[in-house]
Structures are given as C-alpha cells and as structure tokens.
Design a protein around this motif. Structure first.
Motif, PDB file in Angstrom:
ATOM      1  N   LYS A 207      41.052  42.325  41.592  1.00  0.00           N
ATOM      2  CA  LYS A 207      41.318  40.898  41.370  1.00  0.00           C
ATOM      3  C   LYS A 207      42.770  40.691  40.970  1.00  0.00           C
ATOM      4  N   TYR A 208      43.368  39.632  41.524  1.00  0.00           N
ATOM      5  CA  TYR A 208      44.726  39.224  41.177  1.00  0.00           C
ATOM      6  C   TYR A 208      44.756  37.718  40.951  1.00  0.00           C
ATOM      7  N   ARG A 209      45.546  37.294  39.985  1.00  0.00           N
ATOM      8  CA  ARG A 209      45.718  35.854  39.760  1.00  0.00           C
ATOM      9  C   ARG A 209      46.543  35.226  40.876  1.00  0.00           C
ATOM     10  N   LYS A 210      47.531  35.975  41.377  1.00  0.00           N
ATOM     11  CA  LYS A 210      48.380  35.496  42.457  1.00  0.00           C
ATOM     12  C   LYS A 210      48.303  36.488  43.603  1.00  0.00           C
ATOM     13  N   ASN A 211      47.825  36.028  44.756  1.00  0.00           N
ATOM     14  CA  ASN A 211      47.641  36.916  45.909  1.00  0.00           C
ATOM     15  C   ASN A 211      48.903  36.903  46.774  1.00  0.00           C
TER      16      ASN A 211
ATOM     17  N   TYR B 112      40.664  32.417  49.921  1.00  0.00           N
ATOM     18  CA  TYR B 112      41.811  32.077  49.085  1.00  0.00           C
ATOM     19  C   TYR B 112      43.108  32.070  49.906  1.00  0.00           C
TER      20      TYR B 112
ATOM     21  N   THR C 202      43.116  40.060  46.240  1.00  0.00           N
ATOM     22  CA  THR C 202      41.793  40.131  45.627  1.00  0.00           C
ATOM     23  C   THR C 202      40.738  40.482  46.681  1.00  0.00           C
TER      24      THR C 202
END
Length: 325
Positions: free
Chosen positions: A67-71, A305, A107
C-alpha cells in the motif's frame, strides 16, 4: 562480509541457502522476498512463522498487500554510446546499449502496459513510415509476459515493488560522435610540449551535455603544467598521466578551446609521436541517440486508483574513444 559475521549468523545463512536451493535447483532468489525471512527481533515473535506469500504465488517477484498513499511510477530510458572514431572523423565502430529502468511505488497488484516506437510493431500495423527503432538483443525482466510480446509486441507485466531493470537492448547502428575532439600537439626541442584541444558538440542546440570529461594522455615525465581554457576547468592527473578537462554544462552546437603547456625534463621522449586515443565522458538528459520513445505507459489495477507515470531519457558515454593520429 566477514568470516566472523558468517559464524555469528550461521543458522540464518543456512536457512537462506535452504530457501534459495531446493534439491539442487534454484527456488527463490529474489532479494526482496528473502529479506522477509530476516527479522531483527526474531526471539520476540509469538506468531507461527509462515513462508512469504510470494514463495507460493505465481507472481513470485511481488508480495501482496502493498500500500502507498501516493501511487507513482518512474521510468528512465538510459542509453550508452560505444564508439571508436579515427582522426578524420570516420566512425570505425559504434553501437548503442540501452536499458529501461523503473521505480514502482504502486498499491496492490497492478498490471502495467508499455508501448514503444518499435519498428516491428509499426510495420505490422501499417505505420512503417513513422519514426521507429529496431531493437536487437532484447532481454526482459522475468515479470514481462513474453508470449504477449511475441504476439503483439506489447510489454505487459506486473512489476516488482521498488527499483528494477525492466529490459535491456542493443542497436548496431552508425552514430556520429556526439562530442568531437580535435587535438594539435606541438613539441619544442625536447624540452616542452603544447597541446591545443578543440571540443565540438554535434547534437541539437536544445540539448545540453552535463559533467563532460575529456581525458588526454600526456608523457609520463611531463611536469610544470599550465592551462588556459575558454570554459570549464583543466587539471593534470599524474596518477594516470593525463589532462582532464571538465565542462559542467556543454550546450549543443558549440565548440570550445583548451590549451595546455608542459615541461619535459627528459632529453628524449618519443611518447608524443604516437598520439593515444582521447576518452570522452558525458551525460545528456532528455535525449536518446537511437530515437526510442515511450508511446504510452498504462497502469491497470482493480481498485481503479489514479497513478502518476514519470518518464525520463538520458544518454551517457560508454566506451567512447576518439583516435587523434
């Protein structure tokens, strides 16, 4: 790596080797997966240890649950120019060695599709007249679906997490010297020698070569160096018996001059009669010699996303030698 550290961690090393090889056959060799077996506080773990999901997963190079907040996806097309040219400017040997390197921070389990201006693809779709490149000796990372590439030349893959090299290629093509060097050497009564070096950039004006290094060999007994440069900085490197002329920024379509003066304490020095090749080092951002282009980079993930792809082109020197005699 020291003998003592191997002794202290013998059990861990043994376990890692056991995961890497199974009955003499390579099993799991991805460093990112093997790192999951190493924990700093293993004696405090209460849960039962289980193998990483990637070991039994079809996509062994990527773990689940990332998981990443910013892809984001960063793609670099890096090309090295290998060249040997004679004093008249004729290219004796030239080739381009390229690589596409990526840094992936996405993510989940995304699928990426990359399209290049591949000559085979353009001809098969009736776009043979468009600007395209013919790639040779193409090598892919294990994540690329080779069957898909062979069918429609689409580079489709589920990427590893972090940094990796997606593919490498080579082009045997005629390339003119991007930075051409002319040298004039004047010898005065065995007591001193003067060098006049002219550097000319032979790429378009909108591009700029960074961190240019021009390396000119001098006699081993040269001393008392004096330099005069129109740009950059020149210094004597006695450890390699050479002048190193550095230019931080070299715009396209420009030429610059450097003069050097050395004393020769030896009565006779014949090393100057045969002038050795001049070596050139450089880096040109936002520029590729082959003309390869990333036509598209699509990111497909079931959650839908949005991700930001960043593409950069860099040309570097490889084995870049210019003969001056």
């Amino acid at each position: 790596m020291e003998e003592e550290s191997i002794r202290d961690n013998f059990v861990l090393v043994y376990e890692l080797l056991d995961e890497v090889m199974d009955f003499g056959y390579p099993q799991t060799t991805d460093s990112k997966i093997l790192q999951e077996y190493i924990t700093q506080e293993g004696h405090k773990i209460e849960a039962v240890l289980r193998p990483p999901m990637a070991v039994t997963n079809a996509v062994s190079w990527r773990t689940e649950g990332i998981k990443y907040r910013k892809n984001e996806v960063f793609l670099d097309v890096i090309e090295s120019v290998n060249m040997l040219a004679n004093a008249s400017g004729n290219v004796l040997r030239s080739e381009i060695v390229g690589a596409i390197k990526m840094r992936v921070f996405l993510t989940g389990m995304p699928e990426l599709r990359l399209g290049l201006n591949d000559k085979v693809l353009f001809e098969s779709t009736g776009r043979g007249k468009s600007k395209s490149v013919e790639l040779e000796d193409v090598k892919f990372h294990q994540c690329v679906r080779l069957s898909r590439f062979e069918n429609d030349r689409t580079i489709s893959f589920i990427p590893p997490d972090g940094e990796f090299e997606l593919m490498s290629y080579r082009l045997n093509t005629h390339v003119k010297p991007l930075i051409w060097i002319e040298s004039v050497i004047e010898r005065h009564m065995h007591s001193r020698v003067e060098y006049m070096i002219k550097a000319k950039s032979q790429f378009k004006r909108r591009s700029t070569a960074n961190n240019v290094e021009i390396i000119i060999s001098v006699p081993h007994d040269a001393d008392s160096p004096k330099f005069k440069t129109a740009i950059g900085n020149a210094r004597y490197a006695p450890e390699i018996n050479a002048i190193i002329w550095t230019i931080k920024s070299f715009p396209g379509g420009k030429e610059f001059l450097m003069r050097a003066h050395f004393g020769l304490p030896s009565v006779v020095s014949d090393e100057i009669d045969g002038k050795p090749p001049i070596q050139v080092k450089f880096e040109i951002p936002y520029f590729t010699t082959s003309g390869i282009q990333v036509r598209y980079l699509k990111i497909i993930e079931k959650s839908g996303y949005q991700a930001l792809p960043w593409v950069r082109y860099i040309t570097q020197n490889g084995d870049y030698m210019l003969r001056t005699n």
